[in-house]
Scaffold this motif. Sequence first.
Motif, mmCIF file in Angstrom:
data_model
loop_
_atom_site.group_PDB
_atom_site.id
_atom_site.type_symbol
_atom_site.label_atom_id
_atom_site.label_comp_id
_atom_site.label_asym_id
_atom_site.label_seq_id
_atom_site.Cartn_x
_atom_site.Cartn_y
_atom_site.Cartn_z
ATOM 1 N N ASN A 118 0.827 -1.222 0.000
ATOM 2 C CA ASN A 118 0.000 0.000 0.000
ATOM 3 C C ASN A 118 0.853 1.261 0.000
ATOM 4 N N GLY A 119 1.924 1.210 -0.789
ATOM 5 C CA GLY A 119 2.783 2.379 -0.954
ATOM 6 C C GLY A 119 3.859 2.555 0.095
ATOM 7 N N THR A 120 3.843 1.736 1.161
ATOM 8 C CA THR A 120 4.852 1.846 2.222
ATOM 9 C C THR A 120 6.012 0.908 1.919
ATOM 10 N N ASP A 121 7.226 1.435 1.941
ATOM 11 C CA ASP A 121 8.432 0.633 1.697
ATOM 12 C C ASP A 121 8.795 -0.099 2.983
ATOM 13 N N ILE A 122 8.485 -1.410 3.041
ATOM 14 C CA ILE A 122 8.711 -2.139 4.282
ATOM 15 C C ILE A 122 10.194 -2.463 4.491
ATOM 16 N N GLY A 123 10.995 -2.281 3.444
ATOM 17 C CA GLY A 123 12.438 -2.496 3.587
ATOM 18 C C GLY A 123 13.104 -1.462 4.477
ATOM 19 N N LYS A 124 12.413 -0.356 4.731
ATOM 20 C CA LYS A 124 12.992 0.715 5.558
ATOM 21 C C LYS A 124 12.514 0.657 7.006
ATOM 22 N N MET A 125 11.690 -0.352 7.322
ATOM 23 C CA MET A 125 11.149 -0.437 8.681
ATOM 24 C C MET A 125 12.131 -1.104 9.637
ATOM 25 N N LYS A 126 12.077 -0.692 10.908
ATOM 26 C CA LYS A 126 12.847 -1.356 11.957
ATOM 27 C C LYS A 126 12.094 -2.611 12.404
ATOM 28 N N GLU A 127 12.797 -3.505 13.138
ATOM 29 C CA GLU A 127 12.209 -4.803 13.497
ATOM 30 C C GLU A 127 10.909 -4.664 14.274
ATOM 31 N N LYS A 128 10.867 -3.714 15.206
ATOM 32 C CA LYS A 128 9.647 -3.538 16.004
ATOM 33 C C LYS A 128 8.481 -3.109 15.108
ATOM 34 N N GLU A 129 8.756 -2.218 14.177
ATOM 35 C CA GLU A 129 7.716 -1.781 13.233
ATOM 36 C C GLU A 129 7.253 -2.954 12.360
ATOM 37 N N LEU A 130 8.213 -3.793 11.962
ATOM 38 C CA LEU A 130 7.884 -4.929 11.101
ATOM 39 C C LEU A 130 6.975 -5.926 11.820
ATOM 40 N N SER A 131 7.240 -6.166 13.111
ATOM 41 C CA SER A 131 6.407 -7.097 13.885
ATOM 42 C C SER A 131 4.963 -6.621 13.913
ATOM 43 N N SER A 132 4.788 -5.335 14.177
ATOM 44 C CA SER A 132 3.444 -4.756 14.216
ATOM 45 C C SER A 132 2.802 -4.805 12.834
ATOM 46 N N PHE A 133 3.588 -4.521 11.818
ATOM 47 C CA PHE A 133 3.108 -4.510 10.437
ATOM 48 C C PHE A 133 2.619 -5.892 10.013
ATOM 49 N N ARG A 134 3.390 -6.923 10.359
ATOM 50 C CA ARG A 134 2.998 -8.296 10.011
ATOM 51 C C ARG A 134 1.655 -8.650 10.650
ATOM 52 N N LEU A 135 1.442 -8.163 11.848
ATOM 53 C CA LEU A 135 0.213 -8.472 12.577
ATOM 54 C C LEU A 135 -1.008 -7.793 11.960
ATOM 55 N N THR A 136 -0.825 -6.559 11.517
ATOM 56 C CA THR A 136 -1.982 -5.778 11.065
ATOM 57 C C THR A 136 -2.188 -5.790 9.551
ATOM 58 N N ASP A 137 -1.113 -5.993 8.775
ATOM 59 C CA ASP A 137 -1.219 -5.807 7.319
ATOM 60 C C ASP A 137 -1.048 -7.070 6.488
ATOM 61 N N ILE A 138 -0.581 -8.155 7.124
ATOM 62 C CA ILE A 138 -0.345 -9.394 6.384
ATOM 63 C C ILE A 138 -1.137 -10.527 7.014
ATOM 64 N N GLY A 139 -1.872 -11.268 6.191
ATOM 65 C CA GLY A 139 -2.552 -12.478 6.659
ATOM 66 C C GLY A 139 -1.872 -13.694 6.052
ATOM 67 N N PHE A 140 -1.404 -14.604 6.899
ATOM 68 C CA PHE A 140 -0.691 -15.792 6.428
ATOM 69 C C PHE A 140 -1.585 -17.026 6.504
ATOM 70 N N ILE A 141 -1.560 -17.842 5.442
ATOM 71 C CA ILE A 141 -2.201 -19.163 5.448
ATOM 72 C C ILE A 141 -1.097 -20.160 5.102
ATOM 73 N N LEU A 142 -0.813 -21.083 6.025
ATOM 74 C CA LEU A 142 0.329 -21.975 5.865
ATOM 75 C C LEU A 142 -0.104 -23.378 5.453
ATOM 76 N N GLN A 143 0.894 -24.262 5.222
ATOM 77 C CA GLN A 143 0.606 -25.628 4.760
ATOM 78 C C GLN A 143 -0.257 -26.381 5.760
ATOM 79 N N THR A 144 0.071 -26.216 7.035
ATOM 80 C CA THR A 144 -0.758 -26.816 8.080
ATOM 81 C C THR A 144 -1.462 -25.677 8.800
#
Length: 225
Positions: free
Chosen positions: A67-93
């Motif tokens: 959504n226009g945000t460059d996630i490569g420039k985020m710090k680890e804490k920001e990335l953790s929050s981002f994964r929780l709110t902006d990414i939905g994962f569906i895994l093999q199990t």
Amino acid sequence: MTGLVLKNVTKSFKEGDTMVDALKNVSLTVEPGDFIAIIGPSGSGKSTLLSIAGALLQPSKGEVLVNGTDIGKMKEKELSSFRLTDIGFILQTSNLIPYLNVLDQLLLVCKMKGKVTSKEIDLAKTLLNNLGLGGKLTKFPNELSGGERQRVAIARAFVNNSNIILADEPTASLDSNRAFEVVKQIKKEVKDRNKAAVMVTHDERMLEFCDKVYRMADGMLTLES
């Protein structure tokens, strides 16, 4: 630009004394409402691409925009929050928690952001109803079939209203009938909720449900259809 954009992404790993490129100058755009598939042999770079799209790995070169945000420039804490709110994962199990019932599997994801609201509870119930699990809200994972558990995992991926849905071999542990059902349901939720979705799969029978199909080989991505 909304959705997911990878621009000239390279990911290099050290193997012994040499550097190996798992991804080589990969570019990909997935717009809201798009459901795309990536196929290719094991070791071709599919999982690496998905990990970078999901902010689990950082690219060695290039840009990853959500959504226009460059996630490569985020710090680890920001990335953790981002994964929780902006990414939905569906895994093999399905990776469900054994001691939580179906509804609580979804509400746990909401709790990780803070207090659970009545709106989030309503969304969780709606998602489960849409996936044919309305009568299973108080059931535990050991009381569900494999297909039902994977449908709970789909609902969990959508419950935070994430912009990006990433599915890694979501049908690997299912028989054919359940596999078709699960992928149809992922597609329906992607279209109904206007999400940008990427599915990595070995199962080429599932490709009929996807808008575009890309092939990964030796770290390079090409459009098949």
